[in-house]
Enzyme design. Sequence first.
Site, short mmCIF file in Angstrom:
data_model
loop_
_atom_site.label_atom_id
_atom_site.label_comp_id
_atom_site.label_asym_id
_atom_site.label_seq_id
_atom_site.Cartn_x
_atom_site.Cartn_y
_atom_site.Cartn_z
N CYS A 2 63.64 16.74 42.24
CA CYS A 2 62.79 16.32 43.34
C CYS A 2 63.42 15.13 44.06
O CYS A 2 64.38 14.54 43.57
CB CYS A 2 61.40 15.93 42.84
SG CYS A 2 60.54 17.26 41.96
N GLY A 28 64.61 19.35 47.14
CA GLY A 28 63.41 20.12 46.90
C GLY A 28 62.91 20.76 48.17
O GLY A 28 62.74 20.09 49.18
N ASN A 101 60.43 12.13 39.93
CA ASN A 101 61.55 13.05 39.78
C ASN A 101 61.99 13.03 38.33
O ASN A 101 62.34 11.96 37.80
CB ASN A 101 62.71 12.64 40.69
CG ASN A 101 63.95 13.50 40.47
OD1 ASN A 101 63.85 14.67 40.11
ND2 ASN A 101 65.12 12.92 40.71
N GLY A 102 61.97 14.18 37.67
CA GLY A 102 62.38 14.23 36.27
C GLY A 102 61.47 15.12 35.47
O GLY A 102 60.77 15.99 36.00
N TYR A 257 76.37 19.04 41.62
CA TYR A 257 75.66 19.97 42.49
C TYR A 257 74.59 19.34 43.37
O TYR A 257 74.57 19.54 44.57
CB TYR A 257 75.03 21.08 41.64
CG TYR A 257 74.18 22.05 42.43
CD1 TYR A 257 74.77 23.09 43.14
CD2 TYR A 257 72.80 21.94 42.45
CE1 TYR A 257 74.00 23.99 43.87
CE2 TYR A 257 72.02 22.84 43.18
CZ TYR A 257 72.62 23.86 43.88
OH TYR A 257 71.86 24.74 44.61
#
Length: 503
Positions: A2, A28, A101-102, A257
């Site tokens: 995210c 996202g 995020n995570g 990535y």
Amino acid sequence: MCGIIGIVAKSNVNQCIYDGLTVLQHRGQDAAGIVTYDNKHLYLRKGNGLVKAVFSANDMIRLQGNMGIGHVRYPTAGSSSSAEAQPLYVNSPYGITLAHNGNLTNANELKEELYKQDLRHLNTDSDSEVLLNVFAHEIQKLHKLRINEEDVFNAVKALHKRCRGAYASVAMITGYGIVGFRDPNGIRPVVYGKRQRDNGVEYCIASESVALDVLGFELIDDIKPGEAVVITAEGEVFTHQCAENPQYSPCIFEHVYFARPDSIMDNISVYKARLRMGEKLADKILKTYPDHDIDVVIPIPDTSRSSALELANRLGVRYREGFMKNRYIGRTFIMPGQTQRKKSVKQKLNAMDLEFRGRNVLLVDDSIVRGTTSEQIVKMARDAGARKVFFASASPAVIHPNVYGIDMPSPEEFVAHNRSVDEIAEEIGVDWLIYQDLDDLIASCHRGNKNIEHFDCSVFDGQYITGDIDQNYLDEIDQRRNDNAKKDELERENEILGIHNSN
């Protein structure tokens, strides 16, 4: 995976947060949300879709205030409901919103604690709501009408003791300010910066430095593992290390990535790290295939371009752009369901015959996960007239699930699952295949910041740095992540929404 952002400014932040989320859209594409604070009121808008689809002009007008946070989310197993779009909100104490995020690896345990001990109700299955309620509960235990930075730091200290896994988060405490904090291993990235305005200094917290750049903020620093940053509504900034034993262990797949190449993460240039990946990979090709007959190096856009360019330079081989990309198609790696991914690849890329016809082509990609995309791209190259097709991956083989916020498929869906390199090459249809060595990948990233103790490389080596992952946990997430589970989840949602498949 995210993207998060939070801004404390001297004027309305709605447009800045919107622009920041657009820059972070690569992190996202499933849902987006913004919450702002103005004159004792919170204004929230969130929903499924891209940033530009979620927010209308009327929404932006309504999102008033000089302080706010935002979030973009990519789809994960069991979390496709718009109810789980962020930021999330709890009323008590003070009114707290949070973007995360995570992934919490002990979310189930915490859910039980929150219900039985903290007497808190959870309304979704999201671990982000768990994180929010733990944070809120630890602040509420102070029983204070007004809080200060020390109170916030104490709450984050307690949160670190309870929560395990990965979390880079930004929270807004109504009327007080914004808090950014990061797990003690620093697995997920988060940075903060400032910009000077005529009426004072403004501050921003974001997942990647590129968001700061685009919005005109100067990068101050990464939020360190275990650290918390408090920015009050008046613009005061406080930082404190809240973890007892922080260890710098960022996720290396960010550099492979996810991150934009123009970002700086943990003082490492993503672009330069990818250039070094290309150098290392070229050296391995020269060692493994000293008499190679590669005519041209072609990247699979977009994240492999930097590595492919440096690889070509090192090999002394021509670099060409052979695939044209439709930029209005989402990233196939983060699309749920194999059918949708297959359809998307054909819509997303088109091969230019003149770069392939009669040539021995080396295709370069950042990684190979399922292999479905790689197989289709190889077929495109052959259909375009390539005489031979070779394939190089800038990262090692992905063979283990990620438990820290990247919703990779079931390990059985990995093309490298129980296959040798030669067998993978046959599966995707190439003449030969070469992977980056893990030591070379680590060296490519570590050169940018020698203070990093080690990277989280769990998708490659199966070593989970939080130390709490066992086979039972992996089996549980496997059940939630395989394509059949995602299909069942989508069918359940469609049934609830009254959507029926006419086929």
